[in-house]
Design an enzyme around this catalytic site. Structure first.
Site, PDB file in Angstrom:
ATOM      1  N   CYS A  83       0.812  -1.216   0.000  1.00  0.00           N
ATOM      2  CA  CYS A  83       0.000   0.000   0.000  1.00  0.00           C
ATOM      3  C   CYS A  83       0.848   1.271   0.000  1.00  0.00           C
ATOM      4  O   CYS A  83       0.300   2.374  -0.109  1.00  0.00           O
ATOM      5  CB  CYS A  83      -0.923   0.012   1.209  1.00  0.00           C
ATOM      6  SG  CYS A  83      -1.500  -1.619   1.686  1.00  0.00           S
ATOM      7  N   HIS A 337      -8.952   3.440  -1.344  1.00  0.00           N
ATOM      8  CA  HIS A 337      -7.579   2.950  -1.186  1.00  0.00           C
ATOM      9  C   HIS A 337      -7.184   2.025  -2.340  1.00  0.00           C
ATOM     10  O   HIS A 337      -7.153   0.814  -2.184  1.00  0.00           O
ATOM     11  CB  HIS A 337      -7.474   2.231   0.160  1.00  0.00           C
ATOM     12  CG  HIS A 337      -6.114   1.705   0.484  1.00  0.00           C
ATOM     13  ND1 HIS A 337      -4.946   2.209  -0.053  1.00  0.00           N
ATOM     14  CD2 HIS A 337      -5.722   0.705   1.314  1.00  0.00           C
ATOM     15  CE1 HIS A 337      -3.906   1.531   0.432  1.00  0.00           C
ATOM     16  NE2 HIS A 337      -4.340   0.607   1.247  1.00  0.00           N
TER      17      HIS A 337
END
Ligand SMILES: [Zn+2]
Lengths: 388, 144
Positions: A83, A337
């Site tokens: 991420c 996200h």
């Protein structure tokens, strides 16, 4: 060697299912950043592509993008740190410009999480940890962050409502962010209403409302040498500090569960390099993949003492008008996200803030901004400090 | 045919779903079959590892000995899952947890028969081998 700047930023709208290919998705962030930098493909002398490869069907996306974005024959590189991939991309771009090897680099982050089926995505979710020692127990991201939330609650008396308050803040700003995937309001009452999905347990003590929204998206940063920055940009934003650290994948190798050591260490490095302290930060973007992650970020970055995060959110100090505005673009919780694009999107928000171009979410006169971007369950910590 | 039999894939027996089968420390599985959960200890520098490993990151030796995990560890933290990854749905609800034995920590599951309201951070627990309903092996934490 001179300074290194960000002279262009862009991102696609973050959506549930992007109706196009990964290269078309990447093009959206790239075009916005190139228009922002007023650059053409000829000016870019290298590209860095950032994503988490388990969501891709395409082998080696960097080469495919270089063609589609018009960046042949310049070299291209692919980086991954889950991420935080695009913060890692920025770190590499900084190094490559600082060394003099390149003078203008496009850092392209993307993730089309809907590229694979929901069943395939579920299967990959189960392999998010050390596949030999932890995944066979049936682990997943929400449960890992829930273990941190449990430890934080035990040590500091943090309540589920303190975490819910972070979700409410995110939704306040997600509603006014045209590029956010989740644009609805969230109230504290929704968490206590048994009919509402927000309060449904996922992995105790975390609930549905504590988790960020999955999304497809892309982001792009144009990173330039001091000389090129002055040539191209009236408002270059300078990279003042960079920090990066890791910890063990296996939880058995860790000692702290009420905070993320890699985030704290990355923060210390970035503050030292920039020559600033937490008090000097005027606006921040932190990695709120779960509400508890934002709570720990307040403390790991020194915006609050360890355990003091709950007072910071309850007194609304991290709202736009507060002493340290955090995630006033909706954060991962509401903006969404898309793994490899997330860091670039966070950096884009801070660049807009430092240029006084953030519109409805503009904080007052910020000089210095910070970006905290985490890969995995605190596995990869990345902190970037920018100044105008 | 004959050579295929020589493949040591014992690790495929570990956990509800195993994601890997070939490792240099597959003896861990044979120890589980004997009812023992084991650490490895570097015979050169004495460092104890859990999860077990074939190679020492402290002194770069690959000389390891097996030792059984005995006694109790303290519950560091845990979470009870209401949703599970693919292949684990039938186990729901279950709790994943971390025990601290001082020299090392152990990640695993809390035994299904420990009532939720009795699980407390700091409580003493033991680690025991467990056979899953699908015949696979893992280990669970029980009240001490
Ligand atoms: Zn050793």
């Amino acid at each position: 060697m001179g300074k290194v700047a960000i002279i262009g930023v862009g991102q696609s709208t973050f959506v549930r299912k992007y109706p196009g290919s990964i290269k078309e998705l990447a093009f959206e962030g790239f075009r916005e950043a190139m228009n922002d930098a007023q650059a053409t493909a000829k000016n870019i002398d290298a590209s860095i592509v950032c994503s988490a490869p388990e969501y891709d069907k395409q082998r080696s996306p960097a080469g495919v993008f270089a063609e589609y974005l018009g960046l042949n024959p310049q070299p291209t590189f692919y980086v991954e740190s889950l991420c935080s991939s695009s913060s890692t991309g920025l770190r590499l771009a900084y190094s490559m410009v600082k060394s003099g090897l390149h003078d203008m680099i496009a850092v392209v982050g993307f993730q089309k999480m809907s590229e694979i089926t929901s069943a395939e995505s579920q299967e990959r979710m189960g392999r998010g940890a050390d596949i030999q020692w932890e995944s066979p127990f049936g682990t997943m991201m929400p449960a890992y962050y829930a273990m941190y939330a449990r430890a934080h609650m035990e040590k500091y008396g943090t309540k589920p409502e303190d975490l819910a308050a972070i979700r409410v803040k995110a939704a306040t700003y997600g509603q006014i962010n045209e590029k956010a995937v989740y644009r609805k309001p969230v109230t504290m009452e929704m968490f206590s209403d048994p009919e509402n999905i927000m309060g449904r347990p996922v992995a105790s003590p975390l609930r549905v409302g504590d988790a960020c929204a999955n999304a497809d998206g892309s982001s792009c940063l144009i990173v330039a040498s001091e000389e090129k920055a002055k040539e191209f940009s009236k408002k270059p934003v300078w990279i003042l500090g960079l920090g990066a650290a890791t910890t063990t994948v296996n939880l058995a190798g860790r000692d702290l569960f009420s905070g993320l050591t890699a985030a704290r260490q990355a923060g210390e490095q970035a503050y030292k390099m920039a020559g600033v302290t937490p008090k000097d930060i005027d606006v921040a973007e932190v990695h709120d993949c779960f509400t508890i992650a934002e709570m720990m970020a307040y403390e790991n970055l020194g915006f609050a003492e360890p355990g003091g995060g709950k007072e910071l959110i309850q007194s609304k100090e991290t709202y736009k008008e507060g002493s340290i505005p955090v995630n006033v673009d909706g954060g991962l919780l509401s903006k969404g996200h898309p793994i490899g694009a997330t860091g670039g999107s966070q950096i884009r928000t801070i660049v807009h803030q430092l240029r006084d171009e953030a519109g409805d979410i503009q904080v007052k006169n910020p000089e210095i901004g910070l970006i905290h971007n985490i890969g995995g369950v605190g596995l990869y910590g990345n902190v970037t400090i920018l100044g105008r | 045919m004959g050579t295929k039999k020589d493949v040591d894939d014992r690790f495929k027996k570990f956990g509800t779903v195993s994601f890997t089968s070939i490792s240099k420390i597959n003896d861990f599985i044979s120890h589980l079959e004997e009812g023992k959960v084991m650490t490895t200890k570097c015979t050169e520098c004495g460092f104890v590892f859990f999860p077990p490993r074939a190679d020492c990151s402290h002194c770069l030796s690959s000389s390891m000995e097996w030792n059984e995990i005995t006694g109790t560890g303290k519950l560091v933290t845990f979470s009870t899952l209401q949703f599970a990854p693919v292949g684990f749905e039938d186990d729901l609800p279950y709790s994943i947890a971390l025990l601290d034995y001082g020299d090392y920590k152990v990640f695993g599951r809390i035994a299904g028969d420990v009532p939720d309201d009795e699980i407390k951070i700091g409580m003493e627990m033991t680690t025991a081998v467990n056979t899953l309903s699908n015949g696979q092996l893992n280990y669970v934490f029980q009240k001490a």
